[in-house]
Design a protein around this motif. Structure first.
Motif, PDB file in Angstrom:
ATOM      1  N   PHE A  95     -10.560   0.702  -2.570  1.00 44.35           N
ATOM      2  CA  PHE A  95     -11.511   0.115  -2.389  1.00 44.35           C
ATOM      3  C   PHE A  95     -10.933  -1.101  -1.307  1.00 44.35           C
ATOM      4  N   GLY A  96     -11.824  -1.929  -1.188  1.00 43.90           N
ATOM      5  CA  GLY A  96     -11.591  -3.178  -0.254  1.00 43.90           C
ATOM      6  C   GLY A  96     -12.637  -3.852   0.194  1.00 43.90           C
ATOM      7  N   VAL A  97     -12.652  -4.850   0.817  1.00 44.61           N
ATOM      8  CA  VAL A  97     -13.794  -5.677   1.244  1.00 44.61           C
ATOM      9  C   VAL A  97     -14.244  -5.071   2.451  1.00 44.61           C
ATOM     10  N   LEU A  98     -13.282  -4.638   3.511  1.00 46.43           N
ATOM     11  CA  LEU A  98     -13.650  -4.122   4.770  1.00 46.43           C
ATOM     12  C   LEU A  98     -13.570  -2.346   4.593  1.00 46.43           C
ATOM     13  N   PRO A  99     -14.623  -1.818   4.769  1.00 47.44           N
ATOM     14  CA  PRO A  99     -14.616  -0.337   4.750  1.00 47.44           C
ATOM     15  C   PRO A  99     -13.611   0.237   5.748  1.00 47.44           C
ATOM     16  N   ILE A 100     -13.087  -0.377   6.730  1.00 47.17           N
ATOM     17  CA  ILE A 100     -12.428   0.234   7.814  1.00 47.17           C
ATOM     18  C   ILE A 100     -10.846   0.200   7.282  1.00 47.17           C
ATOM     19  N   SER A 101     -10.490  -0.480   5.957  1.00 49.09           N
ATOM     20  CA  SER A 101      -9.245  -0.691   5.679  1.00 49.09           C
ATOM     21  C   SER A 101      -9.179  -0.942   4.036  1.00 49.09           C
ATOM     22  N   GLU A 102      -9.290   0.188   3.364  1.00 48.79           N
ATOM     23  CA  GLU A 102      -9.938   0.077   1.923  1.00 48.79           C
ATOM     24  C   GLU A 102      -8.236   0.617   1.288  1.00 48.79           C
ATOM     25  N   ASP A 103      -7.368  -0.326   0.874  1.00 51.37           N
ATOM     26  CA  ASP A 103      -6.325   0.287   0.686  1.00 51.37           C
ATOM     27  C   ASP A 103      -5.704  -0.271  -0.790  1.00 51.37           C
ATOM     28  N   GLU A 104      -6.410  -0.737  -1.487  1.00 51.23           N
ATOM     29  CA  GLU A 104      -6.332  -1.485  -2.752  1.00 51.23           C
ATOM     30  C   GLU A 104      -6.866  -0.524  -4.121  1.00 51.23           C
ATOM     31  N   THR A 105      -6.101  -0.462  -4.866  1.00 50.28           N
ATOM     32  CA  THR A 105      -6.492   0.290  -6.279  1.00 50.28           C
ATOM     33  C   THR A 105      -6.473  -0.384  -7.384  1.00 50.28           C
ATOM     34  N   ALA A 106      -7.281  -0.016  -8.456  1.00 50.83           N
ATOM     35  CA  ALA A 106      -7.170  -0.955  -9.704  1.00 50.83           C
ATOM     36  C   ALA A 106      -5.655  -1.036 -10.224  1.00 50.83           C
ATOM     37  N   LEU A 107      -5.087   0.197 -10.323  1.00 47.45           N
ATOM     38  CA  LEU A 107      -3.686  -0.148 -10.622  1.00 47.45           C
ATOM     39  C   LEU A 107      -2.732   0.080  -9.465  1.00 47.45           C
ATOM     40  N   SER A 108      -1.718  -0.027  -9.306  1.00 47.84           N
ATOM     41  CA  SER A 108      -0.775   0.056  -8.234  1.00 47.84           C
ATOM     42  C   SER A 108      -0.024   1.296  -7.966  1.00 47.84           C
ATOM     43  N   ALA A 109       0.223   1.864  -9.141  1.00 51.03           N
ATOM     44  CA  ALA A 109       1.098   3.137  -9.170  1.00 51.03           C
ATOM     45  C   ALA A 109       0.504   4.219  -8.344  1.00 51.03           C
ATOM     46  N   PRO A 110       1.385   5.175  -7.931  1.00 48.18           N
ATOM     47  CA  PRO A 110       2.786   5.136  -8.196  1.00 48.18           C
ATOM     48  C   PRO A 110       3.668   4.054  -7.250  1.00 48.18           C
ATOM     49  N   ARG A 111       3.161   3.470  -6.540  1.00 49.47           N
ATOM     50  CA  ARG A 111       4.001   2.441  -5.670  1.00 49.47           C
ATOM     51  C   ARG A 111       3.647   0.967  -6.028  1.00 49.47           C
ATOM     52  N   VAL A 112       4.561   0.294  -6.476  1.00 46.22           N
ATOM     53  CA  VAL A 112       4.247  -1.332  -6.692  1.00 46.22           C
ATOM     54  C   VAL A 112       4.695  -1.936  -5.285  1.00 46.22           C
ATOM     55  N   LEU A 113       3.598  -2.803  -4.889  1.00 47.72           N
ATOM     56  CA  LEU A 113       4.044  -3.383  -3.331  1.00 47.72           C
ATOM     57  C   LEU A 113       4.555  -4.793  -3.710  1.00 47.72           C
ATOM     58  N   TYR A 114       4.547  -5.623  -4.738  1.00 42.44           N
ATOM     59  CA  TYR A 114       5.106  -6.948  -4.729  1.00 42.44           C
ATOM     60  C   TYR A 114       5.162  -7.394  -6.201  1.00 42.44           C
ATOM     61  N   GLN A 115       6.162  -8.217  -6.368  1.00 38.83           N
ATOM     62  CA  GLN A 115       6.409  -8.676  -7.689  1.00 38.83           C
ATOM     63  C   GLN A 115       5.078  -9.531  -8.431  1.00 38.83           C
ATOM     64  N   GLY A 116       4.469  -8.783  -9.094  1.00 33.21           N
ATOM     65  CA  GLY A 116       3.137  -9.500  -9.867  1.00 33.21           C
ATOM     66  C   GLY A 116       2.160  -8.497  -9.545  1.00 33.21           C
ATOM     67  N   ASP A 117       2.354  -7.405  -8.899  1.00 32.28           N
ATOM     68  CA  ASP A 117       1.067  -6.219  -8.763  1.00 32.28           C
ATOM     69  C   ASP A 117       1.110  -5.967 -10.056  1.00 32.28           C
ATOM     70  N   ILE A 118      -0.288  -5.440 -10.076  1.00 30.13           N
ATOM     71  CA  ILE A 118      -0.823  -4.900 -11.427  1.00 30.13           C
ATOM     72  C   ILE A 118      -0.369  -3.552 -11.675  1.00 30.13           C
ATOM     73  N   VAL A 119       0.261  -3.089 -12.672  1.00 28.30           N
ATOM     74  CA  VAL A 119       0.858  -1.908 -13.078  1.00 28.30           C
ATOM     75  C   VAL A 119       0.189  -1.329 -14.030  1.00 28.30           C
ATOM     76  N   ALA A 120      -0.520  -2.173 -15.117  1.00 28.16           N
ATOM     77  CA  ALA A 120      -1.281  -1.413 -16.227  1.00 28.16           C
ATOM     78  C   ALA A 120      -1.949  -2.815 -16.769  1.00 28.16           C
ATOM     79  N   ALA A 121      -2.826  -2.301 -17.853  1.00 28.68           N
ATOM     80  CA  ALA A 121      -3.491  -3.571 -18.601  1.00 28.68           C
ATOM     81  C   ALA A 121      -3.447  -3.214 -20.026  1.00 28.68           C
ATOM     82  N   VAL A 122      -3.809  -4.167 -20.822  1.00 27.98           N
ATOM     83  CA  VAL A 122      -3.844  -3.936 -22.456  1.00 27.98           C
ATOM     84  C   VAL A 122      -5.362  -4.599 -22.747  1.00 27.98           C
TER      85      VAL A 122
END
Length: 792
Positions: A95-122
């Motif tokens: 998903f993403g704010v711009l339909p032409i570049s939707e590249d976010e996901t709820a969880l970042s796996a399998p690839r994490v892209l920055y220190q602080g990226d969301i991997v899981a949640a409790v």
């Protein structure tokens, strides 16, 4: 015109204010009592029965693949209820704010892209348990080399951060535009100025942390309460991630404690909360701590900017050549727009016969950048305005005179097809030049004291909507029933800027009643019609016009009731003060609002109307022609006077004179507040604020270490409101919430040069950088002296 037919003439309405008008007055905001009394309800104040608290598990590496998520220890934390881990339904939907570049996901796996990226949640029974459980989650990574420097992101790679990057690199977006003969402009130039500029990333630092609550309803619907600027875009993203139709999802926006663009995306944590709520069947609350707010970021892009501007012997600007390398961080966000705006918004407020721009936005392994107040214009404006000051010095002309000579006239079209209508830029220049006593002070103050000018130009909403549909960009509903109160429904998001007050003013003005009758309901997608949200300085112009049109439909219903009561023509009745309608030609014939309403309600029921706004078709046919298009533009001219301590490098801004063409000030108090707030935020970026990194780790993710100006650093501000009465604006109004940020940065830089003779091209202009510039100048002067001595 038939009763209930199309929109009113905005030109006529901007010229004929009603006797009961609040337009142009000083008003408290309609929600001010809620806020100052502590009765206002924010996300943090909200509780639901059986509610869980969620906490994000964040990546400890800047770049890597998630190999394993171990919940064993976390499950044993007292109060643990559930977790969301990679691979679960919905976690990998883009998903993403711009339909032409939707590249976010709820969880970042399998690839994490920055220190602080969301991997899981409790999700746990209370906040402390959620914090402990999140810390107990063990994640194993296969680390990859991080991409931290934008110049490295330009290189080809076999392992790009995103599959849709450009040409096997980590470039997200490229823009190349050229108009006119740029090469000739510089070859024939009498003078040219510019250089290479560096801008560090900055964060919005809003008061209220980011948060939301997802509530699964008994009927299977999902409600999300979120501190967002864009309920509609959140609504769309939730429908995609949850794989539910829009009508099964409800988004509610409570009071928002500031946004500045930092709450104008749909975010992963909102998706996480909804997914956990669906999984547990219980409400789930997420509140970020301050470090998480910084890690979520979506702030101003770090940028390397190269610019040259040329002029002929008479001081006419002949060409502008600009190039931007923009650090987008991990995600796309508004980045496509950012890449265009860094070029196209340099087209005003000056005439330019030749223009070239090249922009590259790249992905790196750092927190994502996005939209921030003055989106896309602030860094480029600093480069242009400081270069114009340098150019004026080469030409031997005053900076005011150079800008006035090259000012765009009203009712024209720029080289890249931006339509200019109302334009108060020259008046802005005149007002601050006189008020600041510029001619007496410029280049005449003692060493260490200086005065500088910076100007600006900004959109009043984007004419091109993000989603290419035929749906209006703003719709407002108005209802009046037997109580006589006026209920206004809109999804325009008030984030503290006062848009609810503006809607009430516009509707009250259109109907001809006191504003106290109006109540604004702008919180709930179930009850409010579509509005695209609060960003790009769009709300006053677009939602304001929609509100006026809805109010005008109601007014026609009431004047038709006056006609039935009096036997006169409906079109001859106008608001006459004290909530009455008076006959134009027979002033003794008056009908009270309550009587007109009773007649209008008879055999009919509640009066209901809608007003809509669609931007006119604008722009040219070149690629990217939609970027920067707006129904109208605001203009600014700011002067800053300051003192520089040459021994410590500290800069103290003592006074700012700020002239802003707002079209028409609907609420003077709100306009002044927006301008003063923009100046405060701009001074932070100018002098102290920057996000600092060690490798991929953010080093100053707290309000202790991230240096926002305090009240002690805030100078006296003298606001000059310029009113050009835009022919298409609601009652003549246009933007005042974002454009006022950009001019203060170059005004300060130019004043520093006037004070101590050094030009700074790196922002923020910290004491260390001021001292370094002074020391560098001293070294150059010593070398020049030695060289002169040897030649003698």
């Amino acid at each position: 015109m038939r009763d209930g037919s199309a929109s009113p003439d905005p030109v006529r309405m901007s010229q004929e204010l009603t006797p009961d008008t609040t337009i142009g007055q000083r008003l408290p905001l309609v929600d001010s009592w809620e806020k100052v009394s502590g009765r206002g309800v924010y996300i943090e104040d909200m509780r639901f029965p059986n509610m869980l608290h969620a906490r994000m598990v964040r990546a400890s590496v800047a770049h890597g693949l998630v190999r394993r998520v171990d919940l064993g220890t976390a499950r044993r934390v007292p109060g643990f209820v559930a977790a969301l881990v990679p691979g679960e339904r919905g976690t990998d939907i883009h998903f993403g704010v711009l339909p032409i570049s939707e590249d976010e996901t709820a969880l970042s796996a399998p690839r994490v892209l920055y220190q602080g990226d969301i991997v899981a949640a409790v999700a746990c029974e209370d906040e402390l348990a959620a914090r402990d459980a999140a810390l107990a989650v063990r994640v194993e990574y296969e680390e990859r080399a991080p991409v931290l420097r934008p110049k490295d992101a330009l290189q080809e790679t076999s392992d790009p951060l995103h599959a849709r990057s450009v040409g096997g690199t980590n470039i997200h977006k490229t823009v190349d535009q050229a108009f006119g003969d740029v090469e000739r402009a510089f070859a024939e130039a009498h003078a040219q100025a510019g250089g290479e500029f560096r801008f560090h990333g900055v964060n919005h630092a809003f008061t209220e942390p980011i948060g939301c609550i997802a509530v699964p309803e008994p009927d299977g619907r999902m409600t999300l309460y979120s501190a967002t600027q864009v309920p509609h875009y959140v609504h769309l993203a939730l429908a995609k991630v949850l794989e539910m139709p829009l009508h099964r999802i409800r988004v509610v926006k409570p009071l928002v404690g500031g946004g500045f663009g930092g709450k104008s995306d749909p975010f992963p944590h909102e998706m996480v909360a909804a997914l956990l709520a669906r999984k547990t069947g219980r409400p789930v609350k997420v509140i970020f701590d301050r470090e998480e707010v910084f890690l979520n970021n979506h702030g101003r892009h770090p940028t390397a900017y190269r610019l040259q501007v040329a002029a002929d012997r008479e001081g006419r600007l002949t060409g502008l050549d600009a190039h931007a390398l923009i650090d987008g961080g991990a995600w796309a966000s508004f980045g496509v727009v950012t890449t265009y705006y860094n070029g196209v918004l340099s087209q005003g407020p000056y005439r330019l016969p030749a223009f070239r721009y090249g922009g590259r936005r790249v992905y790196t392994n750092k927190p994502p950048s996005g939209a921030m107040r003055g989106h896309g214009a602030v860094n480029a404006r600093f480069a242009l305005e400081t270069s114009l000051d340098e150019l004026a010095e080469q030409l031997g002309t005053d900076p005011f005179d150079l800008r006035a000579q090259n000012a765009l006239p009203p009712n024209t079209v720029t080289l890249n097809h931006l339509r200019i209508t109302s334009n108060g830029f020259l008046e802005c220049l005149e007002r601050v030049r006189s008020a600041s006593e510029w001619d007496r002070k410029f280049r005449r103050l003692p060493y260490g004291r200086g005065i500088g000018l910076g100007c600006g130009f900004y959109i009043s909403g984007s004419a091109l909507p993000i989603h290419r549909t035929r749906t209006p960009q703003s719709t407002v509903h108005v209802k009046i029933d037997v109580d006589g109160g006026v209920t206004i429904h809109s999804m325009a998001a008030d984030i503290g800027q006062g848009s609810d007050t503006m809607l009430a003013q516009c509707v009250a003005e259109a109907i001809g009643v006191r504003m106290l009758r109006c109540r604004v309901l702008a919180k709930d997608t179930d009850t409010a019609p579509l509005d695209l949200g609060s960003y790009s300085s769009r709300v006053t112009f677009m939602a304001g016009n929609a509100a006026l049109r809805a109010g005008e439909v109601i007014r026609r219903k009431l004047t038709h009731a006056c006609a039935r009561l009096t036997g006169r023509r409906a079109e001859d009745f106008v608001p006459g003060g004290d909530e009455t309608y008076v006959h134009r030609d027979e002033p003794s014939i008056r009908v009270r609002y309550d009587d007109a309403l009773a007649e209008a309600l008879a055999d009919n029921g509640a009066l209901i109307a809608k007003g809509v706004y669609r931007a006119p078709k604008l722009g040219g046919g070149h690629k990217g022609s939609g970027a920067g298009l707006s129904p109208t533009y605001s203009y600014q001219a700011f002067v800053a006077e300051l003192e520089v301590d040459a021994e410590t490098g500290f800069v103290k801004v003592e006074k700012v004179w700020a002239a802003h063409d707002v079209g028409k000030a609907l609420n003077v108090t709100a306009v002044e507040g927006q301008i003063e707030g923009s100046i405060h935020m701009g001074l932070g970026q100018a002098l102290s604020e920057e996000m600092r990194y060690g490798g991929g780790q953010l080093l100053n993710g707290s309000l202790l270490d991230y240096k926002i100006p305090t009240p002690l650093e805030m100078p006296e501000v003298e606001v000059h409101i310029v009113e050009s009465n835009d022919p298409e604006g609601p009652l003549g109004a246009k933007e005042c919430g974002e454009g006022a940020l950009a001019p203060i940065l170059p005004a300060v830089a130019n004043a520093i040069y006037d004070a101590v003779g050094v030009r700074l091209r790196e922002v923020p202009m910290t004491p260390e950088r001021v001292l370094a510039a002074l020391e560098d100048r001293s070294r150059r002067e010593r070398r020049a002296g030695v060289a002169a001595g040897k030649s003698a």
